[in-house]
Design an enzyme around this catalytic site. Structure first.
Site, mmCIF file in Angstrom:
data_model
loop_
_atom_site.group_PDB
_atom_site.id
_atom_site.type_symbol
_atom_site.label_atom_id
_atom_site.label_comp_id
_atom_site.label_asym_id
_atom_site.label_seq_id
_atom_site.Cartn_x
_atom_site.Cartn_y
_atom_site.Cartn_z
ATOM 1 N N ASN A 45 0.822 -1.209 0.000
ATOM 2 C CA ASN A 45 0.000 0.000 0.000
ATOM 3 C C ASN A 45 0.856 1.259 0.000
ATOM 4 O O ASN A 45 0.544 2.243 -0.689
ATOM 5 C CB ASN A 45 -0.920 0.013 1.224
ATOM 6 C CG ASN A 45 -2.009 -1.036 1.158
ATOM 7 O OD1 ASN A 45 -2.249 -1.634 0.112
ATOM 8 N ND2 ASN A 45 -2.676 -1.268 2.268
ATOM 9 N N ARG A 375 -10.873 -4.449 -13.736
ATOM 10 C CA ARG A 375 -9.782 -5.348 -13.341
ATOM 11 C C ARG A 375 -10.315 -6.771 -13.379
ATOM 12 O O ARG A 375 -11.396 -7.040 -12.861
ATOM 13 C CB ARG A 375 -9.278 -5.033 -11.930
ATOM 14 C CG ARG A 375 -8.772 -3.625 -11.717
ATOM 15 C CD ARG A 375 -8.113 -3.486 -10.344
ATOM 16 N NE ARG A 375 -7.991 -2.099 -9.932
ATOM 17 C CZ ARG A 375 -7.032 -1.273 -10.323
ATOM 18 N NH1 ARG A 375 -6.105 -1.710 -11.167
ATOM 19 N NH2 ARG A 375 -6.987 -0.027 -9.892
ATOM 20 N N ARG A 405 -5.447 1.760 -13.194
ATOM 21 C CA ARG A 405 -4.064 1.927 -12.744
ATOM 22 C C ARG A 405 -3.413 0.605 -12.351
ATOM 23 O O ARG A 405 -3.973 -0.176 -11.594
ATOM 24 C CB ARG A 405 -4.003 2.896 -11.562
ATOM 25 C CG ARG A 405 -2.578 3.222 -11.130
ATOM 26 C CD ARG A 405 -2.550 4.148 -9.938
ATOM 27 N NE ARG A 405 -3.010 5.478 -10.295
ATOM 28 C CZ ARG A 405 -3.902 6.171 -9.584
ATOM 29 N NH1 ARG A 405 -4.450 5.638 -8.521
ATOM 30 N NH2 ARG A 405 -4.239 7.389 -9.955
ATOM 31 N N HIS A 435 -15.727 2.712 -14.642
ATOM 32 C CA HIS A 435 -15.544 1.964 -13.404
ATOM 33 C C HIS A 435 -16.791 1.170 -13.038
ATOM 34 O O HIS A 435 -16.790 0.401 -12.079
ATOM 35 C CB HIS A 435 -15.167 2.943 -12.285
ATOM 36 C CG HIS A 435 -14.665 2.310 -11.035
ATOM 37 N ND1 HIS A 435 -15.369 2.328 -9.848
ATOM 38 C CD2 HIS A 435 -13.521 1.630 -10.766
ATOM 39 C CE1 HIS A 435 -14.688 1.703 -8.912
ATOM 40 N NE2 HIS A 435 -13.559 1.266 -9.430
ATOM 41 N N TYR A 472 -12.249 -9.664 -1.214
ATOM 42 C CA TYR A 472 -12.944 -8.393 -1.021
ATOM 43 C C TYR A 472 -14.409 -8.652 -0.705
ATOM 44 O O TYR A 472 -15.009 -9.592 -1.238
ATOM 45 C CB TYR A 472 -12.889 -7.524 -2.282
ATOM 46 C CG TYR A 472 -11.525 -7.064 -2.719
ATOM 47 C CD1 TYR A 472 -10.351 -7.467 -2.081
ATOM 48 C CD2 TYR A 472 -11.390 -6.204 -3.810
ATOM 49 C CE1 TYR A 472 -9.110 -7.035 -2.503
ATOM 50 C CE2 TYR A 472 -10.151 -5.762 -4.246
ATOM 51 C CZ TYR A 472 -9.017 -6.189 -3.589
ATOM 52 O OH TYR A 472 -7.784 -5.762 -4.013
ATOM 53 N N ARG A 568 -14.020 2.614 4.906
ATOM 54 C CA ARG A 568 -12.856 1.760 5.173
ATOM 55 C C ARG A 568 -11.542 2.528 5.122
ATOM 56 O O ARG A 568 -10.666 2.336 5.945
ATOM 57 C CB ARG A 568 -12.832 0.615 4.161
ATOM 58 C CG ARG A 568 -11.719 -0.385 4.390
ATOM 59 C CD ARG A 568 -10.649 -0.300 3.327
ATOM 60 N NE ARG A 568 -11.197 -0.578 2.013
ATOM 61 C CZ ARG A 568 -10.573 -0.289 0.881
ATOM 62 N NH1 ARG A 568 -9.394 0.317 0.911
ATOM 63 N NH2 ARG A 568 -11.117 -0.563 -0.290
ATOM 64 N N HIS A 596 -15.218 -3.598 0.721
ATOM 65 C CA HIS A 596 -15.192 -2.997 -0.614
ATOM 66 C C HIS A 596 -16.559 -2.580 -1.128
ATOM 67 O O HIS A 596 -16.639 -1.842 -2.104
ATOM 68 C CB HIS A 596 -14.544 -3.999 -1.593
ATOM 69 C CG HIS A 596 -14.109 -3.414 -2.885
ATOM 70 N ND1 HIS A 596 -14.787 -3.630 -4.070
ATOM 71 C CD2 HIS A 596 -13.056 -2.616 -3.194
ATOM 72 C CE1 HIS A 596 -14.165 -3.007 -5.051
ATOM 73 N NE2 HIS A 596 -13.110 -2.382 -4.544
#
Length: 687
Positions: A45, A375, A405, A435, A472, A568, A596
């Protein structure tokens, strides 16, 4: 906005989240190898934080030094505070590793052999491994006018070697650089017969420190220290000039490894003059140097839990459940025809989503499939199903977001493979990342003796990624609801074609209606509170940063609306401030799984409106991305979302952190009854 409505700093908030992640490594209730994993996750992270957020902050200071951050600080002051906190976090991380986790691992027969602890037999083995497996791949670079300091790749492992003596050409040797190719293993297992431990390992850095002299024969090695440089990893694509996004992006990707330096990590014992040379060569200042007590890349230790067969030191395995509505139906289409289906991952399996697409690929009645991909991973059965559908003659359209990304290269490869089998591939809307998580299947059915087309839709809060679906927490909805399906159809048309703003019946869509609908819903609660009616807002998301939404929530608190936020990660809103936000609570859940899902709940005069979405309440999600929020109408499913997504988090007294008005978090302590949201859902759904 910040003058009237106080905001908290984004970068400090991100570091605060990573402090909560690192706290998992200190929790004795977390299995030992998982504690090591949390230390590694913190490192991963932080890498992204420096590559993106700190790189951006440094650029802003260079380009506009007099500017202020959204929370009202000068850029330089904000940078100084962030650096100070990041240094403390890194120090705490390495202290926890060396003083707590590694000694505990040693007690369990898992040991890392440092080079200064090798006995003669271990030394002989290590020398043989170095000469046979490492030396042939390594390239030493001696620094002199003919060999300038190399441009080291982003996050690569490197060794700086201080030398003494003259080489074969009579040149005075001072310093050399050895770059460790990514192909070399960072962790090597020592044979158990030599180790004396059930699981003995040697780090690549230990081999280098002991045998680096083999690369510089007849010279004296005065010191050998590892270092790593983190670089700005943002890609620059001129969206006004490009004619083909994929081609432009392919040209930019190699430059990511060679962006401006942002951070230097060096081993703690590196001589000061060596550190100065590395900083100067990287155009970095003293504040950008992080001296670490050990490996400069702890992410490499992430593989240890997978290399060690000790189930007792890991989270207990679980089998995600399949809803009876799916298990008892002949096909996924029959199951959806019988009623809307809500899936709660990872507690309920992601397999039904794959099966829906796989059945659609084979079903001769299916005529078209449309899918968004943000993703999905390098090895995806979902993408295999889409390609099979195209080969079977279905009309397959895939909106692939090339600018996701760090997944750009993967998505480019998938786009090429899809096009090769005849699928239509589009890259969404330039300037607005897609997204939204949407799947649309069009199927020919017979109703009343007449053939007609029926749409089936899957909408989700998380990615179409089978691996992360086990890590997630996310919700997914399968439905054949006519209005929702029609809205999804129109959104796909907008993404693949050219047209005006849509009028949608059920979905809220950014960058058009999502933000106004959120504001309208908050204001409706304000009106109800002022009228003396019950008013309540509960929202769950990854991040809350958008100033106008925060301002509306402050106004709601002042009107008497009870607001519970489950955020979160980073949250710029200050809760619990008298006269401003005393009716707002903010909590963060950090546990085994990454929280998530995005859930918006409004009491709405008792109607209880519940929306699920892929969108956080951030500027980028609300104004610069294509996102959708979708309603949960069926009463039974709505109660599930409220209970499983919101109520369990509000009741959690073990993995919940309560945000204070100054932005710091305090861990909520369990009373007589321990309530853990994730463990409770595992017990409810999984075997």
């Amino acid at each position: 906005m910040s003058a009237r409505y106080p905001l908290l700093n984004r970068e400090l908030g991100i570091l605060g989240f990573n402090e909560r992640v690192l706290a998992q490594a200190a929790d004795p209730q977390v299995p030992l190898l998982e504690r090591l994993r949390f230390i590694c996750i913190t490192s991963s992270n932080l890498d992204e934080f420096f590559e993106v957020r700190m790189a951006g902050l440094q650029e802003q200071i260079r380009d506009n030094p007099g500017a202020l951050t959204p929370d009202g600080m000068s850029l330089q002051h904000a940078y100084d505070l962030v650096v100070e906190r990041a240094q403390r976090l890194v120090h705490r991380q390495y202290t926890m590793l060396h003083e707590t986790v590694l000694p505990a691992l040693e007690q369990e027969g898992i040991y890392f052999h440092a080079s200064d602890t090798w006995n003669d037999a271990q030394l002989e083995w290590a020398r043989g491994y170095f000469l046979d497996e490492l030396l042939p791949v390594l390239t030493p670079i001696g620094l002199d006018p003919a060999h300038p300091f190399p441009r080291v790749l982003n996050k690569s492992l490197n060794f700086v070697v201080e030398l003494e003596g003259r080489d074969a050409f009579g040149r005075q040797a001072v310093m050399g650089i050895v770059q460790a190719p990514r192909a070399l293993p960072r962790v090597v297992r020592m044979p158990q017969s030599l180790s004396g431990f059930e699981h003995g390992f040697v780090l690549l850095s230990s081999f280098m420190q002991r045998f680096v002299g083999e690369l510089f024969p007849q010279l004296v090695v005065k010191s050998c220290n590892q270092f790593r440089i983190t670089r700005n990893s943002e890609l620059f694509v001129d969206e006004d000039e490009i004619t083909n996004l994929r081609v432009a992006l392919q040209g930019e990707l190699p430059a990511r490894h060679l962006g401006n330096a942002v951070r230097l990590e060096v081993s703690a014992d590196t001589p000061a003059h060596i550190v100065r040379r590395l900083l100067d060569e990287s155009s970095l200042g003293d504040k950008d140097c992080y001296r670490v007590a050990g490996s400069v890349n702890l992410v490499r230790l992430m593989q240890i839990p997978d290399l060690v067969d000790r189930p007792d030191l890991k989270f207990a395995p679980f089998v995600a459940s399949i809803p009876p509505a799916i298990a008892n139906a002949p096909t996924m289409f029959d199951a959806i025809d019988a009623g809307d289906i809500l899936l709660h991952h990872p507690y309920e399996s992601f397999q039904p989503v794959l099966e829906l697409l796989q059945q659609a690929a084979k079903d001769p009645s299916v005529v078209a499939i449309k899918q968004t991909i943000y993703r999905t991973g390098t090895d995806s059965p979902l993408m295999d199903a889409l390609m099979e559908a195209a080969r079977n003659g279905k009309e397959v359209t895939v909106v692939v977001e090339l600018l996701a990304r760090f997944d750009e290269e993967t998505n480019i490869n998938w786009a090429s493979q899809l096009e090769a089998v005849g699928a239509h591939v589009v890259y969404g809307v330039v300037g607005h990342k897609c997204h939204a998580k949407m799947m649309l299947i069009v199927r020919r059915v017979v109703e009343g003796g007449k053939a007609t087309l029926r749409r089936y839709v899957h909408l989700g809060t998380g990615n179409y990624h089978p691996r992360t679906a086990r890590l997630y927490t996310d919700f997914g909805l399968m439905t054949a609801d006519q209005k929702i399906c029609e809205d999804v159809h129109h959104v796909f048309q907008q993404l693949t074609g050219i047209g005006g703003e849509l009028t949608l019946h059920e979905l809220w869509q950014s960058p058009f209606t999502l933000h106004p609908r959120i504001i309208d819903s908050i204001r409706a609660e304000i009106d109800n509170a002022r009228a003396g009616k019950r008013a309540r807002i509960v929202a769950k998301m990854n991040a809350l940063l958008e100033p106008s939404v925060i301002a509306a929530l402050y106004e709601a608190s002042q009107a008497g609306v009870k607001v519970d936020l489950i955020v979160r990660g980073v949250c710029a809103l200050k809760p619990g401030v008298p006269g401003l936000s005393e009716n707002i609570t903010v909590r963060s859940i950090v546990g085994r799984f990454l929280e998530h899902h995005r859930i918006y709940y409004f009491h709405a005069g008792g109607a209880e409106e519940v929306y699920l979405s892929s969108a956080d309440w951030m500027d980028r999600n609300l104004f610069r991305r294509v996102e959708v929020a979708f309603p949960i109408r069926a009463r039974k499913l709505k109660r599930r979302v409220i209970a499983e997504g919101l109520s369990v988090c509000l009741g959690d007294n073990q993995s919940a952190w309560l945000m204070q008005s100054d932005g710091h978090y305090r861990r909520r302590r369990a009373g007589k009854t321990v309530r853990n949201a994730q463990l409770g859902l595992l017990a409810k759904f999984c075997s």
